[in-house]
Design a protein around this motif. Structure first.
Motif, PDB file in Angstrom:
ATOM      1  N   PRO A  77     -57.790   1.204 -37.253  1.00  0.00           N
ATOM      2  CA  PRO A  77     -58.202   2.536 -36.772  1.00  0.00           C
ATOM      3  C   PRO A  77     -59.708   2.596 -36.528  1.00  0.00           C
ATOM      4  O   PRO A  77     -60.169   3.262 -35.626  1.00  0.00           O
ATOM      5  CB  PRO A  77     -57.807   3.471 -37.913  1.00  0.00           C
ATOM      6  N   ARG A  78     -60.461   1.872 -37.338  1.00  0.00           N
ATOM      7  CA  ARG A  78     -61.915   1.875 -37.159  1.00  0.00           C
ATOM      8  C   ARG A  78     -62.299   1.318 -35.790  1.00  0.00           C
ATOM      9  O   ARG A  78     -63.107   1.896 -35.068  1.00  0.00           O
ATOM     10  CB  ARG A  78     -62.565   1.006 -38.245  1.00  0.00           C
ATOM     11  N   SER A  81     -60.860   3.493 -32.852  1.00  0.00           N
ATOM     12  CA  SER A  81     -61.607   4.733 -32.729  1.00  0.00           C
ATOM     13  C   SER A  81     -62.981   4.491 -32.113  1.00  0.00           C
ATOM     14  O   SER A  81     -63.451   5.298 -31.308  1.00  0.00           O
ATOM     15  CB  SER A  81     -61.746   5.365 -34.106  1.00  0.00           C
TER      16      SER A  81
ATOM     17  N   PRO B 123     -55.868   8.270 -39.417  1.00  0.00           N
ATOM     18  CA  PRO B 123     -56.989   7.336 -39.568  1.00  0.00           C
ATOM     19  C   PRO B 123     -57.919   7.265 -38.351  1.00  0.00           C
ATOM     20  O   PRO B 123     -59.139   7.300 -38.501  1.00  0.00           O
ATOM     21  CB  PRO B 123     -56.293   6.001 -39.832  1.00  0.00           C
ATOM     22  N   VAL B 124     -57.349   7.205 -37.147  1.00  0.00           N
ATOM     23  CA  VAL B 124     -58.223   7.107 -35.971  1.00  0.00           C
ATOM     24  C   VAL B 124     -59.129   8.341 -35.867  1.00  0.00           C
ATOM     25  O   VAL B 124     -60.290   8.242 -35.484  1.00  0.00           O
ATOM     26  CB  VAL B 124     -57.384   6.914 -34.681  1.00  0.00           C
ATOM     27  N   TRP B 127     -61.869   8.083 -38.634  1.00  0.00           N
ATOM     28  CA  TRP B 127     -62.867   7.096 -38.200  1.00  0.00           C
ATOM     29  C   TRP B 127     -63.725   7.647 -37.069  1.00  0.00           C
ATOM     30  O   TRP B 127     -64.921   7.399 -36.999  1.00  0.00           O
ATOM     31  CB  TRP B 127     -62.188   5.791 -37.770  1.00  0.00           C
ATOM     32  N   GLU B 128     -63.081   8.395 -36.163  1.00  0.00           N
ATOM     33  CA  GLU B 128     -63.844   8.982 -35.055  1.00  0.00           C
ATOM     34  C   GLU B 128     -64.989   9.836 -35.597  1.00  0.00           C
ATOM     35  O   GLU B 128     -66.109   9.790 -35.099  1.00  0.00           O
ATOM     36  CB  GLU B 128     -62.933   9.839 -34.168  1.00  0.00           C
ATOM     37  N   ILE B 131     -67.776   7.654 -36.965  1.00  0.00           N
ATOM     38  CA  ILE B 131     -68.515   6.984 -35.882  1.00  0.00           C
ATOM     39  C   ILE B 131     -69.397   7.990 -35.142  1.00  0.00           C
ATOM     40  O   ILE B 131     -70.556   7.714 -34.839  1.00  0.00           O
ATOM     41  CB  ILE B 131     -67.520   6.273 -34.936  1.00  0.00           C
ATOM     42  N   ARG B 132     -68.835   9.183 -34.851  1.00  0.00           N
ATOM     43  CA  ARG B 132     -69.657  10.196 -34.170  1.00  0.00           C
ATOM     44  C   ARG B 132     -70.820  10.643 -35.060  1.00  0.00           C
ATOM     45  O   ARG B 132     -71.896  10.963 -34.572  1.00  0.00           O
ATOM     46  CB  ARG B 132     -68.811  11.405 -33.783  1.00  0.00           C
ATOM     47  N   GLN B 136     -70.824   5.207 -40.131  1.00  0.00           N
ATOM     48  CA  GLN B 136     -69.717   4.303 -40.478  1.00  0.00           C
ATOM     49  C   GLN B 136     -70.153   3.027 -41.188  1.00  0.00           C
ATOM     50  O   GLN B 136     -69.406   2.463 -41.977  1.00  0.00           O
ATOM     51  CB  GLN B 136     -68.876   3.979 -39.226  1.00  0.00           C
ATOM     52  N   HIS B 137     -71.388   2.583 -40.927  1.00  0.00           N
ATOM     53  CA  HIS B 137     -71.797   1.297 -41.507  1.00  0.00           C
ATOM     54  C   HIS B 137     -72.241   1.393 -42.963  1.00  0.00           C
ATOM     55  O   HIS B 137     -72.509   0.372 -43.591  1.00  0.00           O
ATOM     56  CB  HIS B 137     -72.908   0.677 -40.663  1.00  0.00           C
TER      57      HIS B 137
END
Lengths: 232, 232
Positions: A77-78, A81, B123-124, B127-128, B131-132, B136-137
């Motif tokens: 998913p990561r 996405s 999950p997607v 995660w979105e 990320i937005r 995420q890191h």
């Protein structure tokens, strides 16, 4: 010869550079997926993605899942996405009109012409493009063919009827010989091929597919219409 | 008492103002649909849309089609698409971290703590958001519950196991008593309720749902961890 009272436009590659948008978006997607952990080289991922889009069609929702599967990877998913976000960002960045698009639509409106769209594809997606381009309010008539038949003479007749005009009073402007010019000529409209950066270099099969006029950019429409319309 | 070696976070309303984003997006959607021709007042459309989202769930794809239907209108791709574009634009504008989110994640990282996410939903989509938000890191461990059970003690145990730590070495930070605090306490983690603008004002049912600590904003975590961790 009738006076031209309406101008219909194709959308993709005619009002904006769809091909560049699609390529930029795809590259943006692949780079973002790699940044998120996709263990593949850019070139490999790009070519695989192109094949998947071709196989499943551009309106399919799970290209990036299929991309991972086809690379023998577990769907993450990561990573999926990251691709979706990158695609959305590229769409919002690259669906922008050519420099001449909006000024031309304004000039044509000032000249008293009705404007329309004759397009094919999923209606919500075609409207999305018009809205993102910011040009949706220019058009009195929007017809979008959803079926495989595409831009048939009947579709052009429908557009003319919605404009309340005869085909001979309408002009179609597009970048594709096989779609915009062929269908519109058979329907009796005046046809104009616009040589935008990605216009179709397909040769007309015969006279029925030869455009009445060829212009280099949308801005040339103004002079063309002044020339073809009989002086009052 | 064990030394805290990892901090897990909830996402929605903990790392960013989800409630504001959802409300802004909904208003943006309704205004855009009205601008595109939806013949309804803003307030009426807003309330109807809220009901439809509640009925079909937030991951349903055709809210705006159902909105038009429920108003007795024919579905218009133009109006539906205006809503979709407005939603995408609002999402990209409003999924932004609280001012303290990124500085806090950086400080915790500097302190040598492992960071994680314990979340629920698709999950997607989760995660979105990460990320937005651009965070995420930071996270070594991301667990997302897809089923209705949500943030169970098992889910927290899974997060601890992925971090290679005992529950007593992990801290959970979230805005919801019923989800973040209840589940994590039962699992044996240290729990922190953060009073972000929309934190849950639900009263703990009993001691098992009472957070170990309450902080006013994410930045307060730094001092809290310095306090609870035994000096070396």
């Amino acid at each position: 010869m009738s006076r031209i009272k309406a101008v219909f436009f194709d959308v993709d590659n005619t009002l904006y550079d769809t091909a560049m948008q699609v390529e930029s978006a795809r590259r943006n997607v692949v780079l973002a997926m790699i940044e998120a952990g996709l263990p593949v080289e850019e070139k490999v991922a790009l070519e695989r993605l192109k094949k998947i889009v071709k196989k499943y069609g551009s309106n399919y929702r799970f290209h990036y899942d299929r991309l991972m599967e086809s690379l023998g990877l577990e769907i993450s998913p990561r990573i999926v996405s990251a691709g979706l976000v990158a695609y959305a960002n590229a769409k919002s960045a690259y669906i922008t009109p050519y420099a001449e698009t909006v000024p031309t639509l304004i000039d044509l409106t000032r000249m008293g012409l009705k404007l329309g769209i004759v397009s094919e594809g999923v209606p919500v997606k075609q409207w999305e493009k018009l809205i993102r381009l910011g040009v949706q309010h220019f058009f009195d008539v929007v017809v979008i063919s959803e079926d495989a038949a595409g831009k048939t003479p009947q579709l052009f007749h429908e557009a003319c009827a919605k404009a309340g005009l005869k085909p001979s009073e309408c002009m179609m402007v597009g970048d594709r010989i096989d779609k915009d010019i062929a269908g519109a000529r058979k329907a009796g409209l005046m046809t104009v091929l616009v040589m935008t950066p990605r216009y179709s270099r397909i040769k007309p099969k015969d006279d029925s597919e030869t455009p009445d006029y060829v212009i280099r950019a949308l801005g040339d429409l103004i002079k063309l219409i002044e020339d073809v319309n009989p002086k009052k």
